[in-house]
Design a protein around this motif. Structure first.
Motif, PDB file in Angstrom:
ATOM      1  N   VAL A 121       4.315  13.321  -2.563  1.00 25.07           N
ATOM      2  CA  VAL A 121       5.141  13.813  -1.375  1.00 25.07           C
ATOM      3  C   VAL A 121       5.447  15.090  -1.832  1.00 25.07           C
ATOM      4  O   VAL A 121       5.920  15.593  -2.945  1.00 25.07           O
ATOM      5  CB  VAL A 121       6.472  12.964  -1.600  1.00 25.07           C
ATOM      6  CG1 VAL A 121       7.534  13.284  -0.540  1.00 25.07           C
ATOM      7  CG2 VAL A 121       5.871  11.370  -1.466  1.00 25.07           C
ATOM      8  N   GLU A 154      -2.676   8.986  -1.639  1.00 27.71           N
ATOM      9  CA  GLU A 154      -2.284   9.133  -0.256  1.00 27.71           C
ATOM     10  C   GLU A 154      -1.220  10.312  -0.439  1.00 27.71           C
ATOM     11  O   GLU A 154      -0.549  10.701  -1.428  1.00 27.71           O
ATOM     12  CB  GLU A 154      -1.386   7.980   0.153  1.00 27.71           C
ATOM     13  CG  GLU A 154      -2.253   6.651   0.190  1.00 27.71           C
ATOM     14  CD  GLU A 154      -1.612   5.562   0.741  1.00 27.71           C
ATOM     15  OE1 GLU A 154      -0.319   5.720   1.226  1.00 27.71           O
ATOM     16  OE2 GLU A 154      -2.023   4.321   0.858  1.00 27.71           O
ATOM     17  N   LEU A 165       2.050  12.410   1.714  1.00 30.00           N
ATOM     18  CA  LEU A 165       3.406  12.343   2.533  1.00 30.00           C
ATOM     19  C   LEU A 165       3.834  13.832   2.539  1.00 30.00           C
ATOM     20  O   LEU A 165       4.600  14.168   1.640  1.00 30.00           O
ATOM     21  CB  LEU A 165       4.288  11.337   2.315  1.00 30.00           C
ATOM     22  CG  LEU A 165       5.473  11.104   3.262  1.00 30.00           C
ATOM     23  CD1 LEU A 165       5.149  10.825   4.429  1.00 30.00           C
ATOM     24  CD2 LEU A 165       6.343  10.049   2.661  1.00 30.00           C
ATOM     25  N   VAL A 219       8.351  16.649   4.010  1.00 28.64           N
ATOM     26  CA  VAL A 219       9.651  15.448   4.259  1.00 28.64           C
ATOM     27  C   VAL A 219      10.782  15.834   3.262  1.00 28.64           C
ATOM     28  O   VAL A 219      11.622  15.099   2.786  1.00 28.64           O
ATOM     29  CB  VAL A 219       9.239  14.167   3.886  1.00 28.64           C
ATOM     30  CG1 VAL A 219       8.239  13.602   5.037  1.00 28.64           C
ATOM     31  CG2 VAL A 219       8.501  13.902   2.624  1.00 28.64           C
ATOM     32  N   ARG A 272      13.119  12.496   8.006  1.00 29.30           N
ATOM     33  CA  ARG A 272      11.463  12.496   8.173  1.00 29.30           C
ATOM     34  C   ARG A 272      10.916  11.564   7.069  1.00 29.30           C
ATOM     35  O   ARG A 272       9.978  10.915   6.882  1.00 29.30           O
ATOM     36  CB  ARG A 272      11.129  13.680   7.966  1.00 29.30           C
ATOM     37  CG  ARG A 272      11.274  14.881   9.093  1.00 29.30           C
ATOM     38  CD  ARG A 272      10.869  16.364   8.760  1.00 29.30           C
ATOM     39  NE  ARG A 272      12.025  16.754   7.607  1.00 29.30           N
ATOM     40  CZ  ARG A 272      11.562  18.064   7.074  1.00 29.30           C
ATOM     41  NH1 ARG A 272      10.788  18.841   7.789  1.00 29.30           N
ATOM     42  NH2 ARG A 272      12.180  18.216   5.881  1.00 29.30           N
ATOM     43  N   LEU A 273      11.863  11.550   5.936  1.00 25.14           N
ATOM     44  CA  LEU A 273      11.377  10.685   4.785  1.00 25.14           C
ATOM     45  C   LEU A 273      11.777   9.434   4.992  1.00 25.14           C
ATOM     46  O   LEU A 273      11.124   8.196   4.841  1.00 25.14           O
ATOM     47  CB  LEU A 273      11.953  11.397   3.299  1.00 25.14           C
ATOM     48  CG  LEU A 273      12.018  10.392   2.161  1.00 25.14           C
ATOM     49  CD1 LEU A 273      10.463  10.732   1.595  1.00 25.14           C
ATOM     50  CD2 LEU A 273      12.816  10.825   1.121  1.00 25.14           C
ATOM     51  N   ALA A 287      12.227   7.700   7.417  1.00 25.38           N
ATOM     52  CA  ALA A 287      11.444   7.112   8.584  1.00 25.38           C
ATOM     53  C   ALA A 287      10.002   6.629   7.838  1.00 25.38           C
ATOM     54  O   ALA A 287       9.325   5.514   8.693  1.00 25.38           O
ATOM     55  CB  ALA A 287      10.840   7.918   9.783  1.00 25.38           C
ATOM     56  N   ARG A 288       9.802   6.762   6.893  1.00 35.74           N
ATOM     57  CA  ARG A 288       8.375   6.362   6.156  1.00 35.74           C
ATOM     58  C   ARG A 288       8.784   5.637   4.841  1.00 35.74           C
ATOM     59  O   ARG A 288       7.849   5.844   3.893  1.00 35.74           O
ATOM     60  CB  ARG A 288       7.626   7.551   5.895  1.00 35.74           C
ATOM     61  CG  ARG A 288       7.287   8.429   7.236  1.00 35.74           C
ATOM     62  CD  ARG A 288       6.727   9.809   6.824  1.00 35.74           C
ATOM     63  NE  ARG A 288       6.101  10.521   7.923  1.00 35.74           N
ATOM     64  CZ  ARG A 288       6.621  11.502   8.538  1.00 35.74           C
ATOM     65  NH1 ARG A 288       7.672  12.066   8.073  1.00 35.74           N
ATOM     66  NH2 ARG A 288       5.955  12.147   9.796  1.00 35.74           N
ATOM     67  N   THR A 289      10.055   5.191   4.655  1.00 35.48           N
ATOM     68  CA  THR A 289      10.025   4.412   3.359  1.00 35.48           C
ATOM     69  C   THR A 289       9.024   3.367   3.080  1.00 35.48           C
ATOM     70  O   THR A 289       8.919   2.995   1.782  1.00 35.48           O
ATOM     71  CB  THR A 289      11.517   3.953   3.362  1.00 35.48           C
ATOM     72  OG1 THR A 289      11.580   2.964   4.515  1.00 35.48           O
ATOM     73  CG2 THR A 289      12.486   5.072   3.280  1.00 35.48           C
ATOM     74  N   ASP A 290       8.261   2.779   3.898  1.00 35.40           N
ATOM     75  CA  ASP A 290       7.361   1.652   3.947  1.00 35.40           C
ATOM     76  C   ASP A 290       6.219   2.122   3.005  1.00 35.40           C
ATOM     77  O   ASP A 290       5.706   1.614   2.047  1.00 35.40           O
ATOM     78  CB  ASP A 290       6.701   1.061   5.114  1.00 35.40           C
ATOM     79  CG  ASP A 290       6.152   2.113   6.147  1.00 35.40           C
ATOM     80  OD1 ASP A 290       6.868   3.432   6.152  1.00 35.40           O
ATOM     81  OD2 ASP A 290       5.438   2.013   6.851  1.00 35.40           O
ATOM     82  N   ARG A 291       5.843   3.679   3.146  1.00 33.07           N
ATOM     83  CA  ARG A 291       4.763   4.296   2.385  1.00 33.07           C
ATOM     84  C   ARG A 291       5.274   4.469   0.930  1.00 33.07           C
ATOM     85  O   ARG A 291       4.495   4.364   0.036  1.00 33.07           O
ATOM     86  CB  ARG A 291       4.353   5.409   3.133  1.00 33.07           C
ATOM     87  CG  ARG A 291       3.765   5.221   4.649  1.00 33.07           C
ATOM     88  CD  ARG A 291       3.205   6.836   4.996  1.00 33.07           C
ATOM     89  NE  ARG A 291       2.347   7.317   4.220  1.00 33.07           N
ATOM     90  CZ  ARG A 291       1.722   8.474   4.604  1.00 33.07           C
ATOM     91  NH1 ARG A 291       1.903   9.229   5.232  1.00 33.07           N
ATOM     92  NH2 ARG A 291       0.750   8.789   3.702  1.00 33.07           N
ATOM     93  N   SER A 335       5.002   1.150  -1.026  1.00 32.59           N
ATOM     94  CA  SER A 335       3.640   0.481  -1.030  1.00 32.59           C
ATOM     95  C   SER A 335       2.989   1.280  -1.995  1.00 32.59           C
ATOM     96  O   SER A 335       1.822   0.871  -2.659  1.00 32.59           O
ATOM     97  CB  SER A 335       3.077   0.794   0.010  1.00 32.59           C
ATOM     98  OG  SER A 335       2.613   2.023   0.565  1.00 32.59           O
TER      99      SER A 335
END
Length: 253
Positions: free
Chosen positions: A126, A151, A153, A156, A163-164, A166-170, A173
């Motif tokens: 990240v 991966e 990200l 953010v 911006r972060l 909105a992507r807490t699922d990533r 995981s």
């Protein structure tokens, strides 16, 4: 020599396909090699799972290419970090199969026989801002070279925290999260408060005068109130990826 190659060699001896003397000669050649300007550690992969990584900063292109010429032919893979453009160009000319990442300043040659490594999951890298990408890419190339699914990200940071969020699922995981940030270094604390997995924080030297070349971000990360956040040195994407790999890679069965 990797653990896999050592086991294969011992299996040949056990099966009678290789004499003890021949096996001894192969092993005697392995420990390290004196190049006058460097002592190349050929047993690094046996001890730690990956060949010696070449830190390019401060070395001449000829020195880097000389070390690569001794590591690469063994087939276990080759990784160099912090490469200047002229060193990267020389490596590409001498080893056409090498993969350059100009942004991360890395060069990577995959092993001749890739080994599928067992992992707990993926390493998510990240970045707070686009200016942090060079350090993040060093971490990404290193983590992938060490056998991790990687991966990314990007961009953010806390200046636009939505911006972060909105992507807490990533975030959730991933098995390990590497967070790369400059300025005041706040992003790892935010991520550390959202996930239950290890978070490795990388302060970067990005920022205005009072950031003191990354010291402000380093101190902010060291003083994080979020649990499970550990910190590596300023701009040390390689170190973060090496630590993440030790967490994420499972022992060979």
């Amino acid at each position: 020599m990797t653990p896999e190659r050592l086991r294969a060699l011992l299996a040949e001896v056990a099966a009678g396909a290789l004499t003890v003397d021949d096996a001894e000669r192969r092993l005697a050649w392995e420990p390290f090699e004196d190049l006058d300007f460097a002592s190349v550690d050929h047993h690094r992969a046996l001890r730690q799972g990956f060949p010696e990584v070449v830190f390019g900063q401060g070395k001449t292109p000829e020195q880097i290419a000389g070390i690569a010429a001794r590591i690469a032919p063994r087939g276990d893979g080759f990784l160099a970090t912090r490469l200047a453009d002229d060193a990267a160009e020389m490596l590409a000319a001498k080893i056409p199969a090498i993969e350059l990442n100009p942004l991360g300043r890395t060069a990577y040659l995959p092993p001749a026989e890739p080994v599928a490594r067992k992992t707990r999951g993926s390493v998510l890298i990240v970045t707070a801002g686009t200016s942090d990408l060079p350090v993040a890419e060093e971490a990404a190339v290193t983590a992938a070279a060490f056998g991790n699914p990687v991966e990314r990200l990007t961009d953010v940071g806390v200046a636009g925290i939505h911006r972060l969020l909105a992507r807490t699922d990533r975030l959730r995981s991933a098995s390990v999260v590497i967070v790369v940030a400059g300025m005041e270094g706040a992003l790892p604390s935010v991520v550390g408060g959202l996930v239950a997995v290890p978070v490795i924080a990388v302060p970067t030297s990005v920022g205005y005068g009072a950031s003191f070349g990354g010291i402000a971000a380093l101190l902010g990360m060291l003083n994080s109130c979020a649990s499970g956040v550990t910190v590596v040195n300023i701009d040390n994407g390689f170190g973060a990826a090496a630590a993440a790999s030790r967490i994420n890679l499972l022992p060979a069965s």
